[in-house]
Design a protein around this motif. Structure first.
Motif, short mmCIF file in Angstrom:
data_model
loop_
_atom_site.label_atom_id
_atom_site.label_comp_id
_atom_site.label_asym_id
_atom_site.label_seq_id
_atom_site.Cartn_x
_atom_site.Cartn_y
_atom_site.Cartn_z
N ALA A 85 5.94 -5.43 -14.79
CA ALA A 85 4.91 -4.48 -14.37
C ALA A 85 4.12 -5.00 -13.17
O ALA A 85 3.92 -4.27 -12.20
N VAL A 86 3.69 -6.24 -13.22
CA VAL A 86 2.90 -6.77 -12.11
C VAL A 86 3.76 -6.88 -10.85
O VAL A 86 3.32 -6.53 -9.75
N TRP A 87 4.99 -7.32 -10.99
CA TRP A 87 5.86 -7.46 -9.83
C TRP A 87 6.21 -6.10 -9.24
O TRP A 87 6.11 -5.90 -8.03
N SER A 88 6.64 -5.16 -10.07
CA SER A 88 7.06 -3.85 -9.55
C SER A 88 5.88 -3.06 -8.98
O SER A 88 6.03 -2.37 -7.97
N ALA A 89 4.71 -3.19 -9.58
CA ALA A 89 3.53 -2.49 -9.05
C ALA A 89 3.12 -3.08 -7.70
O ALA A 89 2.78 -2.33 -6.77
N ALA A 90 3.18 -4.39 -7.57
CA ALA A 90 2.86 -5.03 -6.28
C ALA A 90 3.90 -4.62 -5.23
O ALA A 90 3.54 -4.28 -4.09
N TRP A 91 5.16 -4.63 -5.60
CA TRP A 91 6.23 -4.24 -4.68
C TRP A 91 6.04 -2.78 -4.22
O TRP A 91 6.10 -2.49 -3.03
N ALA A 92 5.81 -1.88 -5.18
CA ALA A 92 5.64 -0.46 -4.85
C ALA A 92 4.40 -0.25 -3.99
O ALA A 92 4.43 0.55 -3.04
N THR A 93 3.33 -0.96 -4.29
CA THR A 93 2.11 -0.82 -3.50
C THR A 93 2.35 -1.26 -2.06
O THR A 93 1.91 -0.59 -1.11
N ARG A 94 3.05 -2.36 -1.88
CA ARG A 94 3.37 -2.82 -0.52
C ARG A 94 4.21 -1.79 0.22
O ARG A 94 4.00 -1.55 1.41
N ARG A 95 5.16 -1.19 -0.46
CA ARG A 95 6.02 -0.17 0.17
C ARG A 95 5.20 1.06 0.57
O ARG A 95 5.38 1.60 1.65
N ILE A 96 4.32 1.50 -0.31
CA ILE A 96 3.50 2.68 -0.02
C ILE A 96 2.57 2.38 1.16
O ILE A 96 2.41 3.21 2.06
N VAL A 97 1.96 1.21 1.16
CA VAL A 97 1.07 0.84 2.27
C VAL A 97 1.84 0.78 3.57
O VAL A 97 1.38 1.31 4.60
N ALA A 98 3.02 0.19 3.57
CA ALA A 98 3.85 0.12 4.78
C ALA A 98 4.25 1.50 5.24
O ALA A 98 4.23 1.80 6.46
N TRP A 99 4.60 2.37 4.33
CA TRP A 99 5.01 3.73 4.66
C TRP A 99 3.84 4.51 5.28
O TRP A 99 4.01 5.21 6.25
N ARG A 100 2.64 4.34 4.70
CA ARG A 100 1.47 5.06 5.22
C ARG A 100 1.05 4.54 6.60
O ARG A 100 0.47 5.26 7.37
N GLN A 101 1.32 3.27 6.87
CA GLN A 101 0.95 2.71 8.16
C GLN A 101 1.97 2.99 9.24
O GLN A 101 1.71 2.80 10.41
N ALA A 102 3.15 3.43 8.85
CA ALA A 102 4.22 3.70 9.82
C ALA A 102 4.02 5.01 10.56
O ALA A 102 3.25 5.83 10.30
#
Length: 161
Positions: A144-161
């Protein structure tokens, strides 16, 4: 004679002061008071939320402790999101991490109840269920902690693109 040097931050300038002696650390408790206060307040909120979850979804005597399992899993997922946000996205106030991370999420997740649940399952003659719970909770919490951190990083990168 030793060469003169500039003391490090927090290092005493008086050679007669020993910071290992509490009475020689003037004012240190005052500096920690806001942190201790927000951790206590956050812990109260988190523990109250966990208690509320236990009231809403009680575990039957001898039953598998699903409520504690899900509280710990969800809490770990929130920790993953929170740590990415305050470490990589947002410059948070210095008391946000102790309040929410240590206080709220520390009070919400409950590895002490997890240990008691395992002991009760084993004492109740359900050693296999206790071992399953032990392993399943660890795997679910880490995932849970790993996948939530991974997904959050992906969402942040997507929003910044």
């Amino acid at each position: 004679m030793k060469p003169s040097r500039t003391p490090a931050v927090g290092e005493p300038t008086d050679p007669d002061v020993d910071l290992h002696v509490p009475s020689q650390r003037p004012g240190q408790w005052r500096a920690q008071l806001p942190v201790v206060t927000v951790v206590a307040l956050g812990g109260t909120l988190g523990a109250s939320a966990r208690y509320g979850a236990a009231l809403l979804w009680p575990t039957a005597t001898g039953g598998f402790p699903w409520t504690t399992f899900w509280v710990n899993t969800v809490g770990c997922a929130v920790i993953g999101v929170f740590m990415v946000i305050i470490s990589e996205v947002w410059a948070a106030h210095r008391l946000v991490r102790p309040f929410f991370g240590t206080g709220v999420l520390g009070g919400f997740t409950t590895f002490s109840t997890y240990a008691v649940d395992i002991q009760q399952l084993v004492d109740g003659g359900r050693a296999r269920a206790g071992l399953l719970y032990l392993g399943l909770t660890l795997i679910a919490a880490l995932a849970a902690v790993w996948s939530a951190a991974w997904a959050t990083r992906r969402i942040v990168a997507w929003r910044q693109a």
